[in-house]
Enzyme design. Structure first.
Site, mmCIF file in Angstrom:
data_model
loop_
_atom_site.group_PDB
_atom_site.id
_atom_site.type_symbol
_atom_site.label_atom_id
_atom_site.label_comp_id
_atom_site.label_asym_id
_atom_site.label_seq_id
_atom_site.Cartn_x
_atom_site.Cartn_y
_atom_site.Cartn_z
ATOM 1 N N GLY A 13 -26.885 -57.026 15.475
ATOM 2 C CA GLY A 13 -27.472 -58.359 15.358
ATOM 3 C C GLY A 13 -26.926 -59.364 16.361
ATOM 4 C CE LYS A 16 -25.601 -53.748 20.350
ATOM 5 N NZ LYS A 16 -25.461 -54.483 19.082
ATOM 6 C CB SER A 84 -20.333 -48.853 22.639
ATOM 7 O OG SER A 84 -20.992 -49.990 23.178
HETATM 8 S S1 ADX Z 1 -23.038 -46.853 18.015
HETATM 9 O O1 ADX Z 1 -21.959 -47.318 17.152
HETATM 10 O O2 ADX Z 1 -23.189 -45.392 18.035
HETATM 11 O O3 ADX Z 1 -22.956 -47.418 19.381
HETATM 12 P P1 ADX Z 1 -25.845 -47.546 18.017
HETATM 13 O O4 ADX Z 1 -25.936 -48.769 18.856
HETATM 14 O O5 ADX Z 1 -26.215 -46.245 18.638
HETATM 15 O O6 ADX Z 1 -24.374 -47.476 17.354
HETATM 16 O O7 ADX Z 1 -26.772 -47.704 16.724
HETATM 17 C C1 ADX Z 1 -26.719 -48.856 15.965
HETATM 18 C C2 ADX Z 1 -27.995 -49.047 15.153
HETATM 19 O O8 ADX Z 1 -28.031 -48.160 14.048
HETATM 20 C C3 ADX Z 1 -28.047 -50.439 14.585
HETATM 21 O O9 ADX Z 1 -28.916 -51.231 15.356
HETATM 22 C C4 ADX Z 1 -28.561 -50.273 13.180
HETATM 23 O O10 ADX Z 1 -29.943 -50.554 13.136
HETATM 24 C C5 ADX Z 1 -28.415 -48.826 12.862
HETATM 25 N N1 ADX Z 1 -27.398 -48.532 11.837
HETATM 26 C C6 ADX Z 1 -27.623 -47.839 10.703
HETATM 27 N N2 ADX Z 1 -26.485 -47.668 10.007
HETATM 28 C C7 ADX Z 1 -25.499 -48.283 10.709
HETATM 29 C C8 ADX Z 1 -24.095 -48.442 10.496
HETATM 30 N N3 ADX Z 1 -23.465 -47.940 9.429
HETATM 31 N N4 ADX Z 1 -23.379 -49.131 11.434
HETATM 32 C C9 ADX Z 1 -24.004 -49.632 12.520
HETATM 33 N N5 ADX Z 1 -25.323 -49.513 12.765
HETATM 34 C C10 ADX Z 1 -26.077 -48.835 11.873
#
Ligand code: ADX
Length: 194
Positions: A13, A16, A84
């Protein structure tokens, strides 16, 4: 080839995806070859089996970094938007990318309070009620970048302002030509609909 990888990291949120889309549009309008890799999209097509444990997120980031590196090698600018949350994984992404081209880390620093207010997917609400495990910012960590190349708080500027500030940073780094900073048809559209 003058490509580079722009890596947007920040809380869920934080803005990005919106920032990435606006930047991508500007670069395309300025004639650059550019592609975007968004966490949500990657998780549908490339990381569908992964969840949100540290291990799975690290795997996700390693994959995104590899793909970004390949695309940049072919000559396109790549804009990554992914939470990330782990500094070590971001550092590894930098290493992977820097074998080919510059890596620019952008910390989208929008405060947690604002992200909770926005809550575009209702996930903060669920996490705050204790119904969502491993949710970044609430029940999972976000490690703040200590040496980001560019930091941008989307709470105190409009979408276009945020994008222009990042573009300005890229011009300063010598990665984009100044014409990217000229107003575009998208800016005019924003003014007209305001
Ligand atoms: S990352 O941590 O692996 O970089 P990434 O950016 O790919 O995360 O995915 C984040 C997206 O997954 C968020 O936009 C959200 O909609 C969804 N999401 C679902 N569950 C989670 C969670 N537990 N934590 C963060 N994002 C989540």
């Amino acid at each position: 080839v003058n490509s580079f990888v722009l890596w947007l990291t920040g809380l869920p949120g934080s803005g990005k995806t919106t920032l990435a889309a606006n930047l991508e549009r500007r670069l395309v309008e300025a004639g650059y070859l550019v592609d975007g890799l968004d966490g949500d999209v990657v998780r549908i097509h490339l990381s569908a089996e992964l969840g949100f444990s540290k291990r799975d997120r690290d795997t996700n980031i390693d994959r995104i970094a590899w793909v970004a590196s390949r695309i940049s090698r072919a000559g396109a600018i790549v804009i990554v938007s992914a939470i990330s949350p782990y500094a070590e994984a971001r550092a590894r992404a930098r290493e992977t990318v820097e074998e080919n081209c510059p890596f620019v880390e952008v910390y989208v620093s929008t405060p947690l309070k604002v992200c909770i207010e926005r809550d575009p997917k209702g996930l903060y609400r669920r996490a705050l009620k204790g119904r969502l495990r491993d949710f970044t910012g609430i029940s999972a960590p976000y490690e703040i970048p200590t040496a980001a190349d560019i930091t941008i708080d989307t709470a105190d500027s409009s979408e276009s302002e945020s994008a222009l500030r990042v573009a300005d940073g890229l011009v300063s780094l010598g990665l984009l030509s100044e014409e990217v900073l000229l107003s575009t048809t998208s800016d005019l559209a924003e003014v007209l609909t305001a």
